[in-house]
Design a protein around this motif. Structure first.
Motif, short mmCIF file in Angstrom:
data_model
loop_
_atom_site.label_atom_id
_atom_site.label_comp_id
_atom_site.label_asym_id
_atom_site.label_seq_id
_atom_site.Cartn_x
_atom_site.Cartn_y
_atom_site.Cartn_z
N ALA A 78 0.84 -1.20 0.00
CA ALA A 78 0.00 0.00 0.00
C ALA A 78 0.87 1.25 0.00
O ALA A 78 1.95 1.27 0.60
CB ALA A 78 -0.90 0.01 1.24
N SER A 79 0.38 2.29 -0.67
CA SER A 79 1.08 3.57 -0.68
C SER A 79 0.43 4.50 0.33
O SER A 79 -0.74 4.86 0.19
CB SER A 79 1.00 4.22 -2.07
OG SER A 79 1.70 3.44 -3.01
N ALA A 80 1.19 4.88 1.35
CA ALA A 80 0.72 5.83 2.35
C ALA A 80 1.30 7.19 1.96
O ALA A 80 2.49 7.43 2.12
CB ALA A 80 1.18 5.41 3.74
N VAL A 81 0.45 8.05 1.41
CA VAL A 81 0.92 9.32 0.85
C VAL A 81 0.73 10.42 1.88
O VAL A 81 -0.32 10.49 2.55
CB VAL A 81 0.14 9.66 -0.43
CG1 VAL A 81 0.68 10.94 -1.06
CG2 VAL A 81 0.20 8.50 -1.43
N ILE A 82 1.73 11.28 2.01
CA ILE A 82 1.63 12.43 2.91
C ILE A 82 0.53 13.35 2.39
O ILE A 82 0.60 13.87 1.27
CB ILE A 82 2.98 13.13 3.04
CG1 ILE A 82 3.97 12.17 3.72
CG2 ILE A 82 2.85 14.44 3.82
CD1 ILE A 82 5.32 12.75 4.01
N ALA A 83 -0.51 13.51 3.21
CA ALA A 83 -1.75 14.08 2.70
C ALA A 83 -1.61 15.52 2.23
O ALA A 83 -2.31 15.93 1.31
CB ALA A 83 -2.84 13.97 3.77
N ASN A 84 -0.69 16.28 2.82
CA ASN A 84 -0.62 17.68 2.39
C ASN A 84 0.08 17.84 1.04
O ASN A 84 0.14 18.95 0.51
CB ASN A 84 0.00 18.58 3.47
CG ASN A 84 1.47 18.32 3.70
OD1 ASN A 84 2.09 17.49 3.03
ND2 ASN A 84 2.05 19.04 4.65
N ARG A 85 0.56 16.75 0.46
CA ARG A 85 1.08 16.80 -0.92
C ARG A 85 -0.03 16.55 -1.94
O ARG A 85 0.19 16.72 -3.14
CB ARG A 85 2.18 15.75 -1.16
CG ARG A 85 3.36 15.75 -0.22
CD ARG A 85 4.05 17.06 0.00
NE ARG A 85 4.22 17.89 -1.19
CZ ARG A 85 4.67 19.14 -1.15
NH1 ARG A 85 5.00 19.69 0.00
NH2 ARG A 85 4.78 19.84 -2.24
N LEU A 86 -1.18 16.08 -1.49
CA LEU A 86 -2.24 15.63 -2.39
C LEU A 86 -3.14 16.78 -2.81
O LEU A 86 -3.51 17.63 -1.99
CB LEU A 86 -3.09 14.56 -1.71
CG LEU A 86 -2.40 13.22 -1.46
CD1 LEU A 86 -3.22 12.39 -0.48
CD2 LEU A 86 -2.20 12.46 -2.76
N SER A 87 -3.54 16.75 -4.08
CA SER A 87 -4.47 17.76 -4.57
C SER A 87 -5.22 17.20 -5.78
O SER A 87 -4.59 16.58 -6.64
CB SER A 87 -3.69 19.01 -4.97
OG SER A 87 -4.56 19.97 -5.52
N PRO A 88 -6.51 17.41 -5.94
CA PRO A 88 -7.39 17.99 -4.92
C PRO A 88 -7.69 16.95 -3.86
O PRO A 88 -7.92 15.78 -4.19
CB PRO A 88 -8.65 18.34 -5.72
CG PRO A 88 -8.68 17.32 -6.83
CD PRO A 88 -7.24 16.99 -7.14
N PHE A 89 -7.70 17.37 -2.61
CA PHE A 89 -7.87 16.38 -1.56
C PHE A 89 -8.29 17.07 -0.28
O PHE A 89 -7.77 18.13 0.07
CB PHE A 89 -6.55 15.63 -1.32
CG PHE A 89 -6.71 14.43 -0.45
CD1 PHE A 89 -7.34 13.30 -0.93
CD2 PHE A 89 -6.23 14.43 0.85
CE1 PHE A 89 -7.50 12.18 -0.14
CE2 PHE A 89 -6.39 13.31 1.64
CZ PHE A 89 -7.02 12.19 1.15
N LYS A 90 -9.22 16.44 0.43
CA LYS A 90 -9.61 16.92 1.75
C LYS A 90 -9.28 15.80 2.73
O LYS A 90 -9.81 14.70 2.62
CB LYS A 90 -11.11 17.22 1.77
CG LYS A 90 -11.58 17.86 3.06
CD LYS A 90 -13.08 18.20 2.96
CE LYS A 90 -13.57 19.01 4.14
NZ LYS A 90 -13.17 18.52 5.45
#
Ligand SMILES: [Zn+2]
Ligand SMILES: [Zn+2]
Length: 152
Positions: free
Chosen positions: A95-107
């Motif tokens: 699984a890829s656990a992505v650092i959420a503040n790098r994601l867009s668009p994303f809440k």
């Protein structure tokens, strides 16, 4: 990969992008010291995606750490600007656990705070959210195991 990009993770310099075509399986705030060392933040907001929903564009540097389970956790940063981006979790079938503040668009909508036993002193966890001193609580880890190990 099939399907169209719904969410992207990008580094600061723009040389790296992770394109994701599915919603995350779970979203967690991790307080463990490994995540803290990787992200450089007091706690780390992570969105966990199916590995086959992610496609990597650009070069990364990777650092492997052993998780508590003995499985590797591979931490990926942009090879150019060193922005920390995501962790590949072998214990969750890659699984890829992505650092959420790098994601867009994303809440970012976390379901739990985990590894609070390793929490930085400066951090206060909001009330009313599920907490675990270690691994995700059973109701969440059951979802992770069945989705990451059972789907394909
Ligand atoms: Zn970069
Ligand atoms: Zn962590």
């Amino acid at each position: 990969m099939t399907g169209t990009t719904k969410i992207s993770a990008r580094c600061e310099c723009g040389a790296f992008a992770l394109h994701i075509n599915e919603a995350p399986v779970v979203q967690l705030v991790c307080h463990c010291s490994d995540c803290r060392a990787f992200s450089g933040m007091p706690y780390t907001e992570l969105a966990f995606f199916q590995p086959d929903s992610c496609s990597v564009h650009g070069k990364t540097n990777s650092t492997v750490m052993k998780g508590g389970t003995g499985f590797d956790k591979t931490h990926y940063s942009c090879a150019s600007c060193q922005t920390p981006l995501y962790v590949r979790v072998a214990a969750l079938n890659g699984a890829s656990a992505v650092i959420a503040n790098r994601l867009s668009p994303f809440k970012f909508e976390p379901q739990a705070h985990i590894w609070t036993s390793e929490k930085a002193d400066s951090v206060t966890i909001p009330t009313g959210i599920t907490q675990s001193t270690g691994r995700p609580p059973k109701e969440i880890s059951d979802i992770m195991v069945s989705r990451f190990w059972g789907k394909k």
